[in-house]
Design a protein around this motif. Structure first.
Motif, PDB file in Angstrom:
ATOM      1  N   LYS A   1      45.980 -24.537  -7.221  1.00 18.28           N
ATOM      2  CA  LYS A   1      46.759 -23.318  -6.997  1.00 18.28           C
ATOM      3  C   LYS A   1      47.012 -22.571  -8.305  1.00 18.28           C
ATOM      4  N   MET A   2      47.378 -23.315  -9.348  1.00 18.81           N
ATOM      5  CA  MET A   2      47.621 -22.674 -10.637  1.00 18.81           C
ATOM      6  C   MET A   2      46.356 -22.032 -11.181  1.00 18.81           C
ATOM      7  N   ALA A   3      45.236 -22.748 -11.093  1.00 16.63           N
ATOM      8  CA  ALA A   3      43.982 -22.249 -11.651  1.00 16.63           C
ATOM      9  C   ALA A   3      43.495 -21.003 -10.925  1.00 16.63           C
ATOM     10  N   CYS A   4      43.759 -20.929  -9.628  1.00 13.86           N
ATOM     11  CA  CYS A   4      43.260 -19.814  -8.812  1.00 13.86           C
ATOM     12  C   CYS A   4      44.300 -18.724  -8.584  1.00 13.86           C
ATOM     13  N   GLY A   5      45.535 -18.950  -9.044  1.00 11.84           N
ATOM     14  CA  GLY A   5      46.575 -17.938  -8.858  1.00 11.84           C
ATOM     15  C   GLY A   5      47.094 -17.852  -7.442  1.00 11.84           C
ATOM     16  N   LEU A   6      47.038 -18.969  -6.691  1.00 13.76           N
ATOM     17  CA  LEU A   6      47.565 -18.974  -5.327  1.00 13.76           C
ATOM     18  C   LEU A   6      49.084 -19.119  -5.344  1.00 13.76           C
ATOM     19  N   ALA A   7      49.737 -18.542  -4.345  1.00 16.69           N
ATOM     20  CA  ALA A   7      51.202 -18.568  -4.279  1.00 16.69           C
ATOM     21  C   ALA A   7      51.616 -18.650  -2.816  1.00 16.69           C
ATOM     22  N   ASP A   8      51.651 -19.865  -2.272  1.00 19.74           N
ATOM     23  CA  ASP A   8      51.955 -20.011  -0.849  1.00 19.74           C
ATOM     24  C   ASP A   8      53.183 -20.858  -0.571  1.00 19.74           C
ATOM     25  N   ASP A   9      53.944 -21.197  -1.635  1.00 23.87           N
ATOM     26  CA  ASP A   9      55.204 -21.901  -1.442  1.00 23.87           C
ATOM     27  C   ASP A   9      56.117 -21.573  -2.626  1.00 23.87           C
ATOM     28  N   ALA A  10      57.301 -22.156  -2.646  1.00 20.75           N
ATOM     29  CA  ALA A  10      58.270 -21.817  -3.689  1.00 20.75           C
ATOM     30  C   ALA A  10      57.760 -22.187  -5.080  1.00 20.75           C
ATOM     31  N   ALA A  11      57.132 -23.377  -5.194  1.00 21.64           N
ATOM     32  CA  ALA A  11      56.702 -23.845  -6.512  1.00 21.64           C
ATOM     33  C   ALA A  11      55.551 -23.005  -7.060  1.00 21.64           C
ATOM     34  N   SER A  12      54.513 -22.790  -6.258  1.00 22.06           N
ATOM     35  CA  SER A  12      53.356 -22.042  -6.744  1.00 22.06           C
ATOM     36  C   SER A  12      53.706 -20.573  -6.997  1.00 22.06           C
ATOM     37  N   THR A  13      54.612 -20.013  -6.196  1.00 23.29           N
ATOM     38  CA  THR A  13      55.025 -18.624  -6.391  1.00 23.29           C
ATOM     39  C   THR A  13      55.827 -18.472  -7.676  1.00 23.29           C
ATOM     40  N   THR A  14      56.707 -19.428  -7.938  1.00 27.50           N
ATOM     41  CA  THR A  14      57.550 -19.353  -9.135  1.00 27.50           C
ATOM     42  C   THR A  14      56.735 -19.504 -10.399  1.00 27.50           C
ATOM     43  N   ILE A  15      55.821 -20.470 -10.412  1.00 30.97           N
ATOM     44  CA  ILE A  15      55.051 -20.680 -11.647  1.00 30.97           C
ATOM     45  C   ILE A  15      54.074 -19.529 -11.884  1.00 30.97           C
ATOM     46  N   LEU A  16      53.597 -18.899 -10.811  1.00 28.05           N
ATOM     47  CA  LEU A  16      52.729 -17.733 -10.977  1.00 28.05           C
ATOM     48  C   LEU A  16      53.488 -16.573 -11.615  1.00 28.05           C
ATOM     49  N   ALA A  17      54.770 -16.483 -11.324  1.00 33.45           N
ATOM     50  CA  ALA A  17      55.598 -15.403 -11.873  1.00 33.45           C
ATOM     51  C   ALA A  17      56.096 -15.707 -13.279  1.00 33.45           C
ATOM     52  N   SER A  18      55.878 -16.927 -13.769  1.00 34.19           N
ATOM     53  CA  SER A  18      56.416 -17.341 -15.069  1.00 34.19           C
ATOM     54  C   SER A  18      55.476 -16.940 -16.190  1.00 34.19           C
ATOM     55  N   SER A  19      56.026 -16.308 -17.223  1.00 35.27           N
ATOM     56  CA  SER A  19      55.234 -15.935 -18.391  1.00 35.27           C
ATOM     57  C   SER A  19      55.480 -16.866 -19.571  1.00 35.27           C
ATOM     58  N   CYS A  20      56.320 -17.874 -19.381  1.00 38.51           N
ATOM     59  CA  CYS A  20      56.640 -18.816 -20.453  1.00 38.51           C
ATOM     60  C   CYS A  20      55.495 -19.808 -20.655  1.00 38.51           C
ATOM     61  N   PRO A  21      55.489 -20.561 -21.780  1.00 37.87           N
ATOM     62  CA  PRO A  21      54.485 -21.616 -21.961  1.00 37.87           C
ATOM     63  C   PRO A  21      54.565 -22.649 -20.839  1.00 37.87           C
ATOM     64  N   LYS A  22      53.416 -23.256 -20.535  1.00 38.26           N
ATOM     65  CA  LYS A  22      53.341 -24.213 -19.423  1.00 38.26           C
ATOM     66  C   LYS A  22      52.693 -25.509 -19.875  1.00 38.26           C
ATOM     67  N   ILE A  23      53.244 -26.621 -19.394  1.00 33.77           N
ATOM     68  CA  ILE A  23      52.680 -27.951 -19.619  1.00 33.77           C
ATOM     69  C   ILE A  23      52.469 -28.594 -18.264  1.00 33.77           C
ATOM     70  N   VAL A  24      51.293 -29.161 -18.046  1.00 32.41           N
ATOM     71  CA  VAL A  24      51.053 -29.892 -16.800  1.00 32.41           C
ATOM     72  C   VAL A  24      50.677 -31.324 -17.131  1.00 32.41           C
ATOM     73  N   VAL A  25      51.137 -32.239 -16.275  1.00 34.06           N
ATOM     74  CA  VAL A  25      50.888 -33.676 -16.451  1.00 34.06           C
ATOM     75  C   VAL A  25      50.179 -34.167 -15.188  1.00 34.06           C
ATOM     76  N   PRO A  26      48.849 -34.111 -15.167  1.00 34.53           N
ATOM     77  CA  PRO A  26      48.135 -34.524 -13.962  1.00 34.53           C
ATOM     78  C   PRO A  26      48.311 -36.003 -13.672  1.00 34.53           C
ATOM     79  N   ALA A  27      48.365 -36.345 -12.385  1.00 34.49           N
ATOM     80  CA  ALA A  27      48.409 -37.745 -11.956  1.00 34.49           C
ATOM     81  C   ALA A  27      47.772 -37.815 -10.577  1.00 34.49           C
ATOM     82  N   MET A  28      46.737 -38.644 -10.459  1.00 37.69           N
ATOM     83  CA  MET A  28      46.025 -38.756  -9.184  1.00 37.69           C
ATOM     84  C   MET A  28      45.063 -39.936  -9.263  1.00 37.69           C
ATOM     85  N   ASN A  29      44.390 -40.212  -8.174  1.00 34.76           N
ATOM     86  CA  ASN A  29      43.381 -41.251  -8.150  1.00 34.76           C
ATOM     87  C   ASN A  29      42.225 -40.890  -9.091  1.00 34.76           C
ATOM     88  N   ASN A  30      41.596 -41.913  -9.682  1.00 36.71           N
ATOM     89  CA  ASN A  30      40.534 -41.659 -10.648  1.00 36.71           C
ATOM     90  C   ASN A  30      39.340 -40.910 -10.053  1.00 36.71           C
TER      91      ASN A  30
END
Length: 396
Positions: free
Chosen positions: A93-122
């Motif tokens: 969602k972040m990479a494609c600029g999608l905004a379909d819930d509160a979290a993705s909409t808020t981060i899309l509107a944010s102009s501040c620096p961003k840090i992401v910590v991926p966690a998932m199956n290998n």
């Protein structure tokens, strides 16, 4: 202390994010939390609300939000956005600029620096789509704290495990420490190689990828500087950052002209580019054609302008940093370059062993009246971060 918006997304590692929130609070940061509905399957919003003493944003359409625009208010409030853990879905969602819930909409509107910590199956982490999304986020200036190798929720070892809360906290604080340090400062960074025309089809060039210069420009922007990034021939994407203005050039003379236009109002110049030292004395106006029986073609070369030396002589209060890419006598050649070109600092590296295009390098730092300092092999992003910190100290 900073205003940090922590985004929790739906993975088993979400429970660790609670400790990250607590750690940041203990350090005196103001923390507010945004959660996806899937994150609430693992940790309740009441837990985070109780810790932060703030409402958790998880729904744009609740009764309490009818008279507000909560995602814009929180986006404007944030000085840093931290996504922990970052699922494959949220990265997409972040990479494609999608905004379909509160979290993705808020981060899309944010102009501040961003840090992401991926966690998932290998297997998910190794998927080409996930790799593309992470690469896009890096190109957009998002900081990535890479997953670790360890025991996964599935019961076996693999890469994808979220780092421990203390490591995440340190990563956040390390990156917060340089924010706004250079606010109001102007910096020029050059990146990539230049091209010198032989004829309308061919050119003289080199193997520079531009990775080092672009990493340095990113780090200056994180510190709050206005960056003029002068790029020649590169093979990676340029940053998408409002603090970085891109100037595309072709030849060494083009690069010199652009640097000269920006130099008088800048505080620092970092010449990480690899400008060509020679050009065709009289380049051909038409494509050179092979002639029957002709085996050799002799091209007469002449020197191009020396950008580093020109700006080193011209500097007033500016700090001028150059790079020395050598294949032999590394330190002797770099020391001579430091003195001959009137630079304040030279970053020297041996390019005889596949450095061009690589993500890693090993460099020496040379400064006037100081002994050369060897840095261990590290990624170019890590070198950029350390170099910018060193330059900040010199600017003070």
């Amino acid at each position: 202390m900073a205003r940090i918006a922590v985004y929790l997304t739906g993975g088993i590692a979400t429970y660790k994010a609670v400790s990250v929130v607590r750690n940041l609070q203990k350090l005196g940061h103001q923390v507010r939390v945004v959660m996806t509905k899937n994150a609430e399957k693992f940790v309740s919003s009441q837990t985070l609300a109780a810790l932060t003493k703030e409402e958790v944003l998880d729904d744009l359409w609740g009764k309490e939000n009818e008279a507000k625009i909560p995602h814009i208010e929180l986006a404007d409030w944030s000085e840093l956005a931290l996504v922990v853990p970052a699922t494959a879905d949220f990265l997409a969602k972040m990479a494609c600029g999608l905004a379909d819930d509160a979290a993705s909409t808020t981060i899309l509107a944010s102009s501040c620096p961003k840090i992401v910590v991926p966690a998932m199956n290998n297997h998910m982490l190794a998927n080409p789509a996930v790799k593309r999304n992470l690469a896009q986020l890096k190109a957009d200036g998002v900081l990535i704290l890479e997953p670790k190798v360890g025991m996964l929720a599935e019961g076996y070892q693999g890469r994808g495990r979220m780092p421990e809360p203390d490591e995440i906290t340190k990563f956040v604080c390390d990156n917060l420490s340089i924010q706004n340090t250079l606010q109001g400062k102007r910096v020029i960074v050059t990146a990539g190689g230049t091209r010198e025309a032989v004829d309308p089809v061919r050119y003289l060039g080199n193997r520079s990828s531009g990775k080092m210069g672009i990493a340095i420009a990113d780090e200056f922007a994180k510190a709050g500087a206005q960056v003029g990034l002068v790029v020649g021939n590169i093979n990676i994407a340029v940053p998408n950052n409002e603090l970085i203005k891109i100037y595309q050039v072709s030849s060494t003379e083009d690069m010199l002209n652009q640097v000269e236009q920006l130099f008088d109002t800048c505080d620092c110049l970092v010449m990480a580019a690899a400008p060509a030292d020679y050009k065709i004395k009289n380049n051909f106006k038409q494509k050179i054609k092979k002639k029957p029986g002709q085996k050799d073609l002799i091209l007469e070369l002449t020197q191009t302008p020396d950008i580093l030396k020109t700006m080193g002589k011209r500097k007033n209060q500016q700090i001028v940093v150059g790079f020395a890419a050598e294949t032999e006598n590394l330190l002797a050649n770099a020391q001579a370059k430091l003195e001959r070109k009137h630079a304040d600092m030279i970053v020297a590296n041996d390019v005889s062993a596949g450095v061009f295009g690589s993500d890693k390098n090993q460099v020496y730092i040379l400064q006037t009246d100081l002994e050369p300092v060897s840095w261990p092999e590290m990624t170019k992003k890590e070198i950029a971060k350390r170099l910018v910190s060193l330059i900040i100290e010199k600017m003070k």
